[in-house]
Design a protein around this motif. Structure first.
Motif, PDB file in Angstrom:
ATOM      1  N   ASN A  29       0.844  -1.187   0.000  1.00 41.15           N
ATOM      2  CA  ASN A  29       0.000   0.000   0.000  1.00 41.15           C
ATOM      3  C   ASN A  29       0.888   1.248   0.000  1.00 41.15           C
ATOM      4  O   ASN A  29       2.083   1.179   0.266  1.00 41.15           O
ATOM      5  CB  ASN A  29      -0.993  -0.019   1.166  1.00 41.15           C
ATOM      6  N   SER A  30       0.310   2.385  -0.299  1.00 45.48           N
ATOM      7  CA  SER A  30       1.092   3.613  -0.493  1.00 45.48           C
ATOM      8  C   SER A  30       1.863   4.021   0.764  1.00 45.48           C
ATOM      9  O   SER A  30       2.965   4.573   0.659  1.00 45.48           O
ATOM     10  CB  SER A  30       0.193   4.752  -0.960  1.00 45.48           C
ATOM     11  N   GLU A  31       1.345   3.747   1.948  1.00 48.75           N
ATOM     12  CA  GLU A  31       2.042   4.102   3.181  1.00 48.75           C
ATOM     13  C   GLU A  31       3.356   3.313   3.312  1.00 48.75           C
ATOM     14  O   GLU A  31       4.401   3.876   3.627  1.00 48.75           O
ATOM     15  CB  GLU A  31       1.143   3.827   4.393  1.00 48.75           C
ATOM     16  N   VAL A  32       3.294   2.030   3.044  1.00 47.87           N
ATOM     17  CA  VAL A  32       4.490   1.186   3.125  1.00 47.87           C
ATOM     18  C   VAL A  32       5.469   1.566   2.023  1.00 47.87           C
ATOM     19  O   VAL A  32       6.680   1.679   2.255  1.00 47.87           O
ATOM     20  CB  VAL A  32       4.113  -0.307   3.043  1.00 47.87           C
ATOM     21  N   THR A  46       5.867   4.414   0.654  1.00 46.77           N
ATOM     22  CA  THR A  46       6.474   5.692   1.030  1.00 46.77           C
ATOM     23  C   THR A  46       7.593   5.470   2.048  1.00 46.77           C
ATOM     24  O   THR A  46       8.664   6.086   1.939  1.00 46.77           O
ATOM     25  CB  THR A  46       5.401   6.649   1.599  1.00 46.77           C
ATOM     26  N   LYS A  47       7.375   4.614   3.028  1.00 43.69           N
ATOM     27  CA  LYS A  47       8.425   4.288   4.003  1.00 43.69           C
ATOM     28  C   LYS A  47       9.639   3.673   3.309  1.00 43.69           C
ATOM     29  O   LYS A  47      10.783   4.013   3.616  1.00 43.69           O
ATOM     30  CB  LYS A  47       7.907   3.305   5.058  1.00 43.69           C
TER      31      LYS A  47
END
Length: 160
Positions: free
Chosen positions: A99-102, A104-105
């Motif tokens: 997902n975009s959050e992961v 981004t990390k």
């Protein structure tokens, strides 16, 4: 000549190439094509990925170092990125994009932490990669199960 065992000369080449890779200039990883064109040769070779604190994380080989540096930052294309998510961010291993959050990390980690070194190698890349992974396995994110160490490492153990 016994072709079932590596010669002293071949062992010397394995050790020399390992030393060259581990002492080669470490280049800050960037996620753009201009960086790859300017900094990474298009030929075959082996590469190592390090954290900025010089911790060795991964050893790989490729028929095109430049193309591999483009693939390495895409989750669906490279196991290193998947392993980093699993190890550093407690993510679930997946063969797909996260997902975009992961993502981004992971992008931030690559931007801030990852350095690469490489050595161009035109013959025996897989053997050098296997030799190095076996020598540094306890420090690496490389998946041991996928490797076929028996071929190279059994011969090396027999060679005394």
């Amino acid at each position: 000549m016994n072709l079932n065992k590596p010669s002293k000369e071949l062992l010397d080449i394995l050790h020399l190439t390992q030393e060259k890779l581990l002492t080669a200039e470490r280049i800050k990883f960037e996620k753009n094509i201009e960086w790859r064109r300017k900094m990474i040769p298009d030929g075959p070779g082996i590469y190592a990925l390090f954290e900025k604190n010089n911790k060795l994380l991964y050893i790989g080989e490729s028929g095109s170092l430049r193309e591999r540096m483009g693939e390495i930052n895409r989750t669906v294309n490279h196991s290193f990125r998947k392993q980093i998510d699993h190890i550093r961010f407690n993510g679930v291993k997946s063969s797909k994009k996260y997902n975009s959050e992961v993502e981004t990390k992971l992008d931030k980690f690559f931007d801030e932490e990852i350095y690469v070194s490489f050595v161009e190698v035109y013959f025996g890349r897989l053997e050098i990669e296997e030799f190095m992974i076996s020598n540094h396995q306890m420090f690496l994110t490389n998946s041991f199960k996928k490797r076929k160490f028996k071929t190279v490492m059994d011969y090396l153990r027999d060679f005394k």
